[in-house]
Design a protein around this motif. Structure first.
Motif, PDB file in Angstrom:
ATOM      1  N   GLY A 239       0.794  -1.223   0.000  1.00 47.40           N
ATOM      2  CA  GLY A 239       0.000   0.000   0.000  1.00 47.40           C
ATOM      3  C   GLY A 239       0.826   1.272   0.000  1.00 47.40           C
ATOM      4  O   GLY A 239       0.279   2.372   0.136  1.00 47.40           O
ATOM      5  N   CYS A 240       2.140   1.157  -0.114  1.00 52.70           N
ATOM      6  CA  CYS A 240       3.001   2.340  -0.051  1.00 52.70           C
ATOM      7  C   CYS A 240       3.279   2.892  -1.442  1.00 52.70           C
ATOM      8  O   CYS A 240       3.322   2.155  -2.418  1.00 52.70           O
ATOM      9  N   ASP A 241       3.536   4.175  -1.485  1.00 47.98           N
ATOM     10  CA  ASP A 241       4.043   4.783  -2.701  1.00 47.98           C
ATOM     11  C   ASP A 241       5.443   4.205  -2.947  1.00 47.98           C
ATOM     12  O   ASP A 241       6.210   4.026  -1.997  1.00 47.98           O
ATOM     13  N   PRO A 242       5.787   3.922  -4.204  1.00 41.87           N
ATOM     14  CA  PRO A 242       7.127   3.375  -4.491  1.00 41.87           C
ATOM     15  C   PRO A 242       8.265   4.266  -3.994  1.00 41.87           C
ATOM     16  O   PRO A 242       9.401   3.799  -3.849  1.00 41.87           O
ATOM     17  N   ALA A 243       7.970   5.526  -3.702  1.00 35.52           N
ATOM     18  CA  ALA A 243       9.012   6.419  -3.180  1.00 35.52           C
ATOM     19  C   ALA A 243       9.551   5.911  -1.843  1.00 35.52           C
ATOM     20  O   ALA A 243      10.721   6.160  -1.507  1.00 35.52           O
ATOM     21  N   VAL A 244       8.725   5.184  -1.078  1.00 40.57           N
ATOM     22  CA  VAL A 244       9.180   4.713   0.242  1.00 40.57           C
ATOM     23  C   VAL A 244      10.349   3.744   0.074  1.00 40.57           C
ATOM     24  O   VAL A 244      11.416   3.922   0.679  1.00 40.57           O
ATOM     25  N   ILE A 245      10.157   2.737  -0.765  1.00 41.45           N
ATOM     26  CA  ILE A 245      11.237   1.758  -0.958  1.00 41.45           C
ATOM     27  C   ILE A 245      12.389   2.383  -1.737  1.00 41.45           C
ATOM     28  O   ILE A 245      13.562   2.110  -1.455  1.00 41.45           O
ATOM     29  N   TYR A 246      12.059   3.257  -2.693  1.00 45.35           N
ATOM     30  CA  TYR A 246      13.123   3.935  -3.450  1.00 45.35           C
ATOM     31  C   TYR A 246      14.037   4.709  -2.495  1.00 45.35           C
ATOM     32  O   TYR A 246      15.266   4.561  -2.527  1.00 45.35           O
ATOM     33  N   ASN A 247      13.447   5.531  -1.633  1.00 50.02           N
ATOM     34  CA  ASN A 247      14.245   6.360  -0.717  1.00 50.02           C
ATOM     35  C   ASN A 247      15.040   5.503   0.262  1.00 50.02           C
ATOM     36  O   ASN A 247      16.199   5.780   0.561  1.00 50.02           O
ATOM     37  N   TRP A 248      14.386   4.466   0.760  1.00 50.93           N
ATOM     38  CA  TRP A 248      15.052   3.562   1.700  1.00 50.93           C
ATOM     39  C   TRP A 248      16.233   2.853   1.031  1.00 50.93           C
ATOM     40  O   TRP A 248      17.340   2.801   1.581  1.00 50.93           O
ATOM     41  N   ALA A 249      15.997   2.338  -0.171  1.00 51.44           N
ATOM     42  CA  ALA A 249      17.050   1.594  -0.873  1.00 51.44           C
ATOM     43  C   ALA A 249      18.211   2.527  -1.229  1.00 51.44           C
ATOM     44  O   ALA A 249      19.382   2.138  -1.153  1.00 51.44           O
ATOM     45  N   ALA A 250      17.891   3.766  -1.597  1.00 49.35           N
ATOM     46  CA  ALA A 250      18.947   4.740  -1.920  1.00 49.35           C
ATOM     47  C   ALA A 250      19.749   5.051  -0.664  1.00 49.35           C
ATOM     48  O   ALA A 250      20.987   5.108  -0.687  1.00 49.35           O
ATOM     49  N   ASN A 251      19.050   5.227   0.448  1.00 47.93           N
ATOM     50  CA  ASN A 251      19.709   5.570   1.707  1.00 47.93           C
ATOM     51  C   ASN A 251      20.595   4.423   2.201  1.00 47.93           C
ATOM     52  O   ASN A 251      21.762   4.625   2.544  1.00 47.93           O
ATOM     53  N   ILE A 252      20.059   3.204   2.248  1.00 50.28           N
ATOM     54  CA  ILE A 252      20.828   2.084   2.814  1.00 50.28           C
ATOM     55  C   ILE A 252      21.993   1.695   1.906  1.00 50.28           C
ATOM     56  O   ILE A 252      23.091   1.386   2.376  1.00 50.28           O
ATOM     57  N   SER A 253      21.778   1.724   0.602  1.00 45.21           N
ATOM     58  CA  SER A 253      22.887   1.351  -0.286  1.00 45.21           C
ATOM     59  C   SER A 253      24.001   2.396  -0.202  1.00 45.21           C
ATOM     60  O   SER A 253      25.188   2.049  -0.238  1.00 45.21           O
ATOM     61  N   ALA A 254      23.623   3.670  -0.047  1.00 46.99           N
ATOM     62  CA  ALA A 254      24.649   4.720   0.116  1.00 46.99           C
ATOM     63  C   ALA A 254      25.380   4.541   1.452  1.00 46.99           C
ATOM     64  O   ALA A 254      26.590   4.760   1.552  1.00 46.99           O
ATOM     65  N   TYR A 255      24.646   4.125   2.469  1.00 45.02           N
ATOM     66  CA  TYR A 255      25.240   3.852   3.791  1.00 45.02           C
ATOM     67  C   TYR A 255      26.313   2.766   3.670  1.00 45.02           C
ATOM     68  O   TYR A 255      27.421   2.888   4.203  1.00 45.02           O
ATOM     69  N   ILE A 256      25.997   1.698   2.929  1.00 41.57           N
ATOM     70  CA  ILE A 256      26.965   0.605   2.778  1.00 41.57           C
ATOM     71  C   ILE A 256      28.184   1.058   1.979  1.00 41.57           C
ATOM     72  O   ILE A 256      29.311   0.654   2.258  1.00 41.57           O
ATOM     73  N   LYS A 257      27.956   1.911   0.982  1.00 36.70           N
ATOM     74  CA  LYS A 257      29.048   2.332   0.089  1.00 36.70           C
ATOM     75  C   LYS A 257      29.964   3.396   0.705  1.00 36.70           C
ATOM     76  O   LYS A 257      30.930   3.820   0.075  1.00 36.70           O
ATOM     77  N   GLN A 258      29.655   3.851   1.909  1.00 32.53           N
ATOM     78  CA  GLN A 258      30.499   4.875   2.544  1.00 32.53           C
ATOM     79  C   GLN A 258      31.943   4.377   2.654  1.00 32.53           C
ATOM     80  O   GLN A 258      32.170   3.190   2.850  1.00 32.53           O
ATOM     81  N   PRO A 259      32.901   5.323   2.610  1.00 36.93           N
ATOM     82  CA  PRO A 259      34.321   4.935   2.675  1.00 36.93           C
ATOM     83  C   PRO A 259      34.670   4.092   3.907  1.00 36.93           C
ATOM     84  O   PRO A 259      35.488   3.188   3.821  1.00 36.93           O
ATOM     85  N   ASP A 260      34.017   4.358   5.049  1.00 38.56           N
ATOM     86  CA  ASP A 260      34.375   3.586   6.250  1.00 38.56           C
ATOM     87  C   ASP A 260      33.575   2.284   6.345  1.00 38.56           C
ATOM     88  O   ASP A 260      33.741   1.527   7.292  1.00 38.56           O
ATOM     89  N   MET A 261      32.700   2.042   5.371  1.00 39.86           N
ATOM     90  CA  MET A 261      31.979   0.761   5.346  1.00 39.86           C
ATOM     91  C   MET A 261      32.569  -0.099   4.229  1.00 39.86           C
ATOM     92  O   MET A 261      33.570  -0.749   4.440  1.00 39.86           O
ATOM     93  N   ASP A 262      31.969  -0.088   3.046  1.00 36.82           N
ATOM     94  CA  ASP A 262      32.499  -0.936   1.978  1.00 36.82           C
ATOM     95  C   ASP A 262      32.164  -0.362   0.602  1.00 36.82           C
ATOM     96  O   ASP A 262      31.177  -0.740  -0.006  1.00 36.82           O
ATOM     97  N   PRO A 263      33.024   0.532   0.110  1.00 31.41           N
ATOM     98  CA  PRO A 263      32.762   1.094  -1.221  1.00 31.41           C
ATOM     99  C   PRO A 263      33.105   0.129  -2.357  1.00 31.41           C
ATOM    100  O   PRO A 263      32.868   0.445  -3.516  1.00 31.41           O
ATOM    101  N   HIS A 264      33.653  -1.044  -2.046  1.00 33.47           N
ATOM    102  CA  HIS A 264      34.218  -1.897  -3.092  1.00 33.47           C
ATOM    103  C   HIS A 264      33.328  -3.040  -3.573  1.00 33.47           C
ATOM    104  O   HIS A 264      33.396  -3.427  -4.732  1.00 33.47           O
ATOM    105  N   HIS A 265      32.523  -3.621  -2.674  1.00 36.34           N
ATOM    106  CA  HIS A 265      31.645  -4.709  -3.135  1.00 36.34           C
ATOM    107  C   HIS A 265      30.357  -4.139  -3.725  1.00 36.34           C
ATOM    108  O   HIS A 265      29.953  -3.015  -3.407  1.00 36.34           O
ATOM    109  N   MET A 266      29.716  -4.944  -4.554  1.00 41.58           N
ATOM    110  CA  MET A 266      28.446  -4.531  -5.145  1.00 41.58           C
ATOM    111  C   MET A 266      27.327  -4.589  -4.102  1.00 41.58           C
ATOM    112  O   MET A 266      27.424  -5.291  -3.090  1.00 41.58           O
TER     113      MET A 266
END
Ligand SMILES: *[C@@H]1O[C@H](CO)[C@@H](O)[C@H](O)[C@H]1NC(C)=O
Ligand SMILES: *[C@@H]1O[C@H](CO)[C@@H](O)[C@H](O)[C@H]1NC(C)=O
Ligand SMILES: *[C@@H]1O[C@H](CO)[C@@H](O)[C@H](O)[C@H]1NC(C)=O
Ligand SMILES: *[C@@H]1O[C@H](CO)[C@@H](O)[C@H](O)[C@H]1NC(C)=O
Ligand SMILES: *[C@@H]1O[C@H](CO)[C@@H](O)[C@H](O)[C@H]1NC(C)=O
Ligand SMILES: *[C@@H]1O[C@H](CO)[C@@H](O)[C@H](O)[C@H]1NC(C)=O
Ligand SMILES: *[C@@H]1O[C@H](CO)[C@@H](O)[C@H](O)[C@H]1NC(C)=O
Ligand SMILES: *[C@@H]1O[C@H](CO)[C@@H](O)[C@H](O)[C@H]1NC(C)=O
Length: 426
Positions: A239-266
């Motif tokens: 029942g959610c607007d696709p923006a909810v998962i879009y924003n969440w996925a953008a946020n969490i994937s960016a969190y993982i890609k941070q330099p102090d996390m793991d910018p190297h794996h997919m």
């Protein structure tokens, strides 16, 4: 100091957990944020380069091409190393390269695993607090027990390193199997969690989820065995607007890609690949159709725009979605087309049909379409091992293609080879 709960491992070792996250025995269960942990996963010098994208394809160990893979959700939930060795050797012998394994196993405080829960071997990685616990005690705990905790997943990762297999590790399940979002809802969702809980926008659930991600990423980030970190198995926000998962996925994937996390794996999403009307694939004679109306708040086409997600994922289960098997051909072609338009690799990362021991009739035509399109990789649901020390059908389902079944040669071995043999046109 209040004891929240006591678990008895398979070996009868009682591990008591106190509210502050200190343990009474061996220090096997810890807070995710405890600076004294994790007991680190033993990692040598990586022997292989990390898997990465190469245009719309993948580069695995220096080879750019098409790859087949499989799912074996249960590998990290096996309690015996010999079983992991056997199953993963069979997977490697099949010439599968990519293996999707649950990187989660959530329980709630007070939970008593029984033989009829999804995981008969009772391995768990994260324990959420009881719903009625006080705010101060609302701490999720990580299980480092060698018998039934994260070291079980360590063994899968080290075995993958040894065999040159690449793992996709989802961090949470949309479904209640092995805990899933339901265990977060129960702990952080409040009194009316069953009607109002929104995992993606619940601050406390997201804090715990991000802490859990950090535990896994810091543990395995130097391993060449990681193919991709995956945000969720089949995320849906009903029942959610696709923006909810879009924003969440953008946020969490960016969190993982941070330099102090793991910018190297997919990083990947793990969704079923539902299209919204904006992608233009809805069939002209079909005004309403589950797969083309951003079901569960997922917009595959929109999510391809997230730069911190390296490739698109989709699944295929006509038998449970109310479609004909032959419609599956178009579903595959449409996702290949979307990948071409977005210039990203797309993976058919789960597909299956419930005809035990005779999956060929349904799966071979789909595999022909995969071979005839730009789909970079496919992963059948799921691998059925042979000769393990226990009844493996407990981990399987009628979708499993067993290594000792008649359909294994065509559906698994021949297709894996055909993907490796497919000519690369860039
Ligand atoms: C947890 O254990 C450590 C080490 O024994 C101790 O220093 C610390 O005070 C304990 N934490 C609490 C909240 O009791
Ligand atoms: C929390 O609730 C459970 C059942 O819902 C109950 O068994 C338990 O005693 C409660 N704990 C506290 C601390 O109130
Ligand atoms: C990875 O590539 C290296 C160098 O080409 C090769 O020696 C090794 O066997 C490859 N590993 C696998 C699992 O194919
Ligand atoms: C993700 O969301 C959290 C919570 O709103 C925020 O603190 C954080 O900065 C965001 N991270 C990124 C990478 O956007
Ligand atoms: C329309 O969609 C439904 C599923 O929602 C499916 O059963 C049906 O086959 C579709 N019809 C056509 C003509 O594609
Ligand atoms: C994706 O990005 C492209 C170009 O940046 C834009 O035209 C398109 O509207 C975006 N699609 C979605 C669904 O956001
Ligand atoms: C392969 O794809 C092409 C165009 O995309 C199509 O014309 C052809 O029929 C397909 N062949 C098979 C065997 O599906
Ligand atoms: C299972 O064990 C039997 C008997 O040793 C052997 O013939 C068979 O090849 C094994 N199956 C697999 C898939 O390894």
């Amino acid at each position: 100091m209040r004891v929240l709960s006591t678990f008895t491992s398979l070996f009868g070792l009682a591990v008591s957990v106190r509210a502050d996250g200190n343990t009474t025995q061996l220090g096997l269960i810890r807070k995710a944020s405890d600076p004294q942990v994790p007991p680190t996963y033993p990692i040598g010098v990586p022997k292989e380069p990390f898997a990465k994208t190469a245009g719309q394809l993948f580069n695995i160990n220096g080879t750019v091409g098409y790859f087949a893979g499989t799912n074996a959700w249960w590998l990290g939930h096996l309690t015996k190393n010999e079983d992991v060795d056997k199953a993963m050797q069979q997977i490697a012998d099949t010439k599968y390269k990519i293996v999707r394994v649950w990187g989660f196993g959530d329980i709630n405080s007070g939970f008593r695993p029984t033989a009829d829960t999804a995981d008969p071997l009772r391995v768990w990685f994260q324990q959420h607090p009881a719903p009625n616990d006080t705010e101060a005690n609302q701490v999720a705990l990580i299980n480092y027990s060698p018998e039934n905790g994260l070291p079980r997943l360590d063994y899968v990762v080290s075995t993958a390193e040894r065999l040159g297999l690449k793992l996709v590790l989802p961090f949470v399940n949309n479904w209640a199997d092995l805990g899933g979002m339901a265990s977060y809802a129960s702990a952080y969702g409040g009194a009316d969690a069953s009607v109002s809980f929104n995992f993606f926008e619940n601050d406390r659930a997201q804090r715990v989820y991000r802490d859990y991600i950090r535990v896994l990423v810091e543990r395995y980030r130097s391993s060449p065995a990681i193919f991709s970190w995956q945000l969720c198995n089949e995320p849906r926000c009903e029942g959610c607007d696709p923006a909810v998962i879009y924003n969440w996925a953008a946020n969490i994937s960016a969190y993982i890609k941070q330099p102090d996390m793991d910018p190297h794996h997919m990083v990947s999403l793990g969704d079923e690949g539902w299209f919204g009307a904006n992608a233009g694939y809805r069939e002209a004679n079909n005004a309403s159709s589950l797969a083309y109306e951003s079901h569960g708040g997922v917009d595959f086409w929109g999510n391809l725009n997230i730069s911190t997600l390296d490739y698109g994922t989709f699944h295929l289960y006509p038998s449970t979605w109310g479609y004909s098997f032959s419609w599956g051909n178009r579903w595959i072609e449409q996702h290949a087309d979307a990948g071409n338009r977005a210039k990203k690799p797309v993976v058919l990362e789960e597909y299956g049909s419930p005809q035990r021991n005779d999956h060929s009739t349904v799966l071979l035509p789909w595999q022909q379409v995969v071979l005839n399109t730009s789909i970079a990789a496919d992963q059948v649901w799921q691998f059925g091992p042979a000769n393990l020390s226990f009844d493996v059908t407990k981990m399987g389902d009628e979708f499993s293609v067993y290594a000792d079944a008649a359909d294994f040669v065509t559906v698994s071995q021949k297709h894996a080879q055909a993907m490796l043999d497919k000519k690369v046109v860039m």
